[in-house]
Design an enzyme around this catalytic site. Structure first.
Site, short mmCIF file in Angstrom:
data_model
loop_
_atom_site.label_atom_id
_atom_site.label_comp_id
_atom_site.label_asym_id
_atom_site.label_seq_id
_atom_site.Cartn_x
_atom_site.Cartn_y
_atom_site.Cartn_z
N GLU A 1 -6.48 4.72 8.48
CA GLU A 1 -6.20 6.14 8.21
C GLU A 1 -7.43 6.84 7.63
OE1 GLU A 1 -2.59 5.45 6.02
OE2 GLU A 1 -1.65 4.80 7.89
N GLY B 1 2.67 1.89 10.99
CA GLY B 1 3.66 2.96 10.81
C GLY B 1 4.45 3.29 12.06
N HIS C 1 -9.60 1.47 5.62
CA HIS C 1 -8.25 1.54 6.22
C HIS C 1 -8.31 2.48 7.43
CE1 HIS C 1 -4.05 2.51 6.83
NE2 HIS C 1 -3.77 1.40 6.18
N GLU D 1 -5.50 -4.95 11.03
CA GLU D 1 -4.44 -3.98 11.24
C GLU D 1 -4.65 -3.25 12.56
OE1 GLU D 1 -2.50 -2.72 7.34
OE2 GLU D 1 -4.30 -1.52 7.52
N GLY E 1 2.82 -1.30 4.40
CA GLY E 1 2.94 0.12 4.07
C GLY E 1 4.40 0.49 3.82
N GLY E 2 5.05 0.97 4.86
CA GLY E 2 6.42 1.50 4.74
C GLY E 2 7.39 0.59 3.99
N ASN F 1 0.85 -1.19 0.00
CA ASN F 1 0.00 0.00 0.00
C ASN F 1 0.89 1.24 0.00
OD1 ASN F 1 -1.93 1.96 0.45
ND2 ASN F 1 -2.31 1.38 2.59
N TRP F 2 0.91 1.93 -1.15
CA TRP F 2 1.79 3.10 -1.27
C TRP F 2 1.31 4.29 -0.42
CZ3 TRP F 2 3.32 3.84 -7.17
CH2 TRP F 2 4.07 2.75 -7.58
N LYS F 3 0.05 4.26 0.01
CA LYS F 3 -0.56 5.42 0.69
C LYS F 3 -0.35 6.68 -0.17
CE LYS F 3 0.04 3.07 5.06
NZ LYS F 3 0.14 3.15 6.50
N SER G 1 3.43 -2.48 10.45
CA SER G 1 4.89 -2.59 10.61
C SER G 1 5.44 -3.95 10.18
CB SER G 1 5.29 -2.25 12.05
OG SER G 1 4.95 -0.90 12.35
P1 PGA Z 1 2.90 0.04 7.79
O1 PGA Z 1 1.44 0.31 7.21
O2 PGA Z 1 3.39 -1.25 7.15
O3 PGA Z 1 3.72 1.23 7.38
O4 PGA Z 1 2.76 -0.10 9.26
C1 PGA Z 1 0.51 -0.74 7.05
C2 PGA Z 1 -0.80 -0.23 6.53
O5 PGA Z 1 -1.24 0.84 6.96
O6 PGA Z 1 -1.45 -0.87 5.69
#
Ligand code: PGA
Length: 259
Positions: A98, A174, A96, A168, A235-236, A9-11, A214
């Site tokens: 966020e 993150g 999600h 999640e 994500g990251g 997921n590039w966000k 993470s």
């Molecule tokens: P993260 O994000 O791997 O940076 O913790 C995961 C996500 O929000 O899908």
């Protein structure tokens, strides 16, 4: 047997101009017959460029990070399932944390979004997870069940074989503080049981449940060692194509420990 699914997921990262180099490097690194599913969710503005860079024969699935539930109309700033399908998306993230935290996505909205995704032939990945406060006050199970029940309300079992859930924990996203498999596995079991109750044991057995929060190339094998965890939402660690490919390769090679 559920096929593993690793989604990057590039966000809100990377432009359409970044897409070509990323996809080229990722394709160089990935084996041709992975035996697992791999997906990317670029921002809306990079979807077309990623689709073009992947080409028609790529096994990497294209997904979006969000959608609106109406098909078209006066909804400034929104993007519909029909538009995502037209641009070549195969799946879409819904709810999600966020979105829930910063953009007000509520359970009733995630429900409309799941229904819209299914209507347009997009596989929904419904994201659920508790906050640290929920966990500390012993509310994790209640919160997860509420998010599942609300998110899947009104769905018909025959439309759900493509459904994926991402567990999640909000406190793990993150933060570099992943949940331990010991924390995640009971929640995955709860999710499978709840879906079985809501949509029938067949769907409950087949739904894929990803862990997110993470995940890195270093800890992915620990999660996949459990048969309860069918993949990851990353994500990251997906923003660098070599890191993401390394993570995928560990996922391909790691075997669940059968109890
Ligand atoms: P993260 O994000 O791997 O940076 O913790 C995961 C996500 O929000 O899908």
């Amino acid at each position: 047997m559920r096929t593993r699914f690793i989604v990057g997921n590039w966000k809100m990262n990377k432009t359409a101009s970044d897409a070509g180099a990323f996809v080229h490097r990722l394709s160089q690194e990935l084996p041709h017959h992975a035996g697992i599913q791999i997906g990317l969710t670029p921002p809306f503005t990079a979807l077309h460029a990623v689709r073009e860079a992947l080409g028609p024969a790529s096994a990497v699935l294209l997904g979006a990070q969000n959608l609106y539930w109406e098909d078209k109309g006066a909804f400034t700033g929104e993007v519909s399932g029909a538009m995502l399908k037209d641009i070549g998306c195969q799946f879409v993230l819904v709810g999600h944390s966020e979105r829930r935290q910063y953009f007000g996505d509520q359970d009733s909205w995630t429900n409309k979004k799941v229904l819209a995704a299914l209507r347009h032939g997009l596989q929904p990945i419904l994201c659920v997870g508790e906050t640290l406060q929920d966990r500390d006050s012993g509310q994790t199970d209640l919160v997860i069940q509420r998010q599942l029940r609300a998110g899947l309300a009104g769905t018909e079992a025959h439309t759900l074989p493509t459904l994926t859930i991402a567990y999640e924990p909000v406190w793990a996203i993150g933060t570099g503080r992943a949940a331990s498999p010991e924390q995640a596995v009971p929640v995955h079991r709860l999710i499978r049981r709840t879906i079985g109750e809501l949509s029938g044991t067949d769907i409950g057995n087949h739904v894929r449940i990803l862990y997110g929060g993470s995940v890195t190339p270093h800890n992915i094998a620990d999660f996949l060692a459990s048969e309860e965890i069918d993949g990851a939402l990353v994500g990251g660690a997906c923003l660098d194509p070599v890191s993401f490919a390394t993570l995928v390769k560990v996922a391909i090679g790691s075997k669940p420990i059968t109890a």
